[in-house]
Design a protein around this motif. Sequence first.
Motif, mmCIF file in Angstrom:
data_model
loop_
_atom_site.group_PDB
_atom_site.id
_atom_site.type_symbol
_atom_site.label_atom_id
_atom_site.label_comp_id
_atom_site.label_asym_id
_atom_site.label_seq_id
_atom_site.Cartn_x
_atom_site.Cartn_y
_atom_site.Cartn_z
ATOM 1 N N PRO A 293 0.830 -1.211 0.000
ATOM 2 C CA PRO A 293 0.000 0.000 0.000
ATOM 3 C C PRO A 293 0.865 1.263 0.000
ATOM 4 C CG PRO A 293 -0.588 -1.463 1.827
ATOM 5 C CD PRO A 293 0.651 -2.010 1.204
ATOM 6 N N GLU A 294 0.320 2.328 -0.545
ATOM 7 C CA GLU A 294 1.047 3.600 -0.565
ATOM 8 C C GLU A 294 0.895 4.324 0.771
ATOM 9 O OE1 GLU A 294 0.070 5.989 -3.938
ATOM 10 O OE2 GLU A 294 0.178 4.282 -5.301
ATOM 11 N N GLN A 295 1.810 5.233 1.027
ATOM 12 C CA GLN A 295 1.778 6.141 2.166
ATOM 13 C C GLN A 295 1.648 5.433 3.514
ATOM 14 O OE1 GLN A 295 -1.263 9.002 1.152
ATOM 15 N NE2 GLN A 295 0.037 9.977 -0.356
ATOM 16 N N LEU A 296 2.529 4.483 3.734
ATOM 17 C CA LEU A 296 2.583 3.809 5.027
ATOM 18 C C LEU A 296 3.364 4.674 6.014
ATOM 19 C CD1 LEU A 296 3.500 0.183 3.899
ATOM 20 C CD2 LEU A 296 1.269 1.008 4.670
ATOM 21 N N PRO A 297 3.083 4.554 7.316
ATOM 22 C CA PRO A 297 3.936 5.226 8.302
ATOM 23 C C PRO A 297 5.378 4.749 8.133
ATOM 24 C CG PRO A 297 1.954 4.357 9.338
ATOM 25 C CD PRO A 297 1.980 3.834 7.925
ATOM 26 N N LYS A 298 6.336 5.622 8.380
ATOM 27 C CA LYS A 298 7.748 5.328 8.130
ATOM 28 C C LYS A 298 8.209 4.043 8.810
ATOM 29 C CE LYS A 298 12.325 7.402 8.637
ATOM 30 N NZ LYS A 298 12.978 7.430 7.390
ATOM 31 N N ASP A 299 7.847 3.832 10.071
ATOM 32 C CA ASP A 299 8.293 2.635 10.785
ATOM 33 C C ASP A 299 7.710 1.359 10.184
ATOM 34 O OD1 ASP A 299 5.751 3.455 11.806
ATOM 35 O OD2 ASP A 299 6.067 2.223 13.597
ATOM 36 N N VAL A 300 6.472 1.423 9.734
ATOM 37 C CA VAL A 300 5.831 0.261 9.110
ATOM 38 C C VAL A 300 6.472 -0.006 7.751
ATOM 39 C CG1 VAL A 300 3.659 -0.624 8.157
ATOM 40 C CG2 VAL A 300 3.664 0.598 10.347
ATOM 41 N N GLU A 301 6.691 1.055 6.978
ATOM 42 C CA GLU A 301 7.323 0.905 5.667
ATOM 43 C C GLU A 301 8.709 0.270 5.798
ATOM 44 O OE1 GLU A 301 7.887 3.512 1.688
ATOM 45 O OE2 GLU A 301 8.605 4.452 3.542
ATOM 46 N N GLU A 302 9.467 0.663 6.800
ATOM 47 C CA GLU A 302 10.800 0.090 7.011
ATOM 48 C C GLU A 302 10.720 -1.404 7.295
ATOM 49 O OE1 GLU A 302 12.497 2.536 10.097
ATOM 50 O OE2 GLU A 302 13.002 4.137 8.679
ATOM 51 N N LYS A 303 9.752 -1.824 8.100
ATOM 52 C CA LYS A 303 9.575 -3.254 8.392
ATOM 53 C C LYS A 303 9.202 -4.022 7.123
ATOM 54 C CE LYS A 303 7.982 -2.756 13.147
ATOM 55 N NZ LYS A 303 6.823 -2.872 14.056
ATOM 56 N N VAL A 304 8.261 -3.472 6.370
ATOM 57 C CA VAL A 304 7.817 -4.126 5.139
ATOM 58 C C VAL A 304 8.993 -4.273 4.174
ATOM 59 C CG1 VAL A 304 6.349 -3.876 3.079
ATOM 60 C CG2 VAL A 304 5.413 -3.405 5.368
ATOM 61 N N GLN A 305 9.765 -3.205 4.009
ATOM 62 C CA GLN A 305 10.898 -3.239 3.087
ATOM 63 C C GLN A 305 11.951 -4.253 3.529
ATOM 64 O OE1 GLN A 305 11.220 -1.818 -0.023
ATOM 65 N NE2 GLN A 305 9.051 -1.385 0.350
ATOM 66 N N LEU A 306 12.234 -4.298 4.811
ATOM 67 C CA LEU A 306 13.218 -5.257 5.321
ATOM 68 C C LEU A 306 12.773 -6.692 5.043
ATOM 69 C CD1 LEU A 306 15.903 -5.625 6.817
ATOM 70 C CD2 LEU A 306 14.596 -5.660 8.943
ATOM 71 N N LEU A 307 11.509 -6.982 5.282
ATOM 72 C CA LEU A 307 11.002 -8.327 5.019
ATOM 73 C C LEU A 307 11.038 -8.652 3.526
ATOM 74 C CD1 LEU A 307 8.095 -8.227 7.581
ATOM 75 C CD2 LEU A 307 10.028 -9.815 7.663
ATOM 76 N N LEU A 308 10.658 -7.696 2.681
ATOM 77 C CA LEU A 308 10.700 -7.933 1.235
ATOM 78 C C LEU A 308 12.127 -8.097 0.732
ATOM 79 C CD1 LEU A 308 7.902 -5.487 0.031
ATOM 80 C CD2 LEU A 308 7.841 -7.998 -0.024
ATOM 81 N N GLN A 309 13.059 -7.324 1.274
ATOM 82 C CA GLN A 309 14.463 -7.480 0.883
ATOM 83 C C GLN A 309 14.989 -8.856 1.291
ATOM 84 O OE1 GLN A 309 16.351 -4.067 2.654
ATOM 85 N NE2 GLN A 309 15.267 -2.649 1.314
#
Length: 110
Positions: free
Chosen positions: A72-88
Motif C-alpha cells: 500500500p502507498e503512504q505507510l507510516p515510516k516505521d511500518v514501511e521500514e519493516k515491510v521493506q526489510l522483510l521484502l528485501q
Amino acid sequence: MIRVAIQQTSDGKIMSFTMKGHANFAEHGQDIVCAGASAVSFGTINAILQLTKIKPRIDQSSDGGYLRFTVPEQLPKDVEEKVQLLLQGMVISLQTIERDYGKYIHITFS
C-alpha cells in the motif's frame, strides 16, 4: 520456469512483486524449487501481515501459477521500514534459489 518480477521505486523500495509459472524441476509434490519459492514468498507475505497489520493487495490464481503482492502507498515510516526489510529478505532468499536452480527460476527488477 518461475518468473519473479520485482517492481521498485526510483530509490530502490520494493512496490510489488509478481511470481508466474511453474518450476517444472520435478513432479508436482516433489518439486523443491517450487516448494522453496512458494515457502519464501508466502512466508514473507504472512510475516508482513502478522507483524505490520497492513492491508496489501494480493492476487493469486487457484492453480498456484500466479502471485502478485502490492505494498500500500503512504505507510507510516516505521511500518514501511519493516515491510521493506522483510521484502528485501525475501529477494535475497529467492536469489539464493536462483543461484542454485537458475534453469527453473529467474528474477528481474524494474
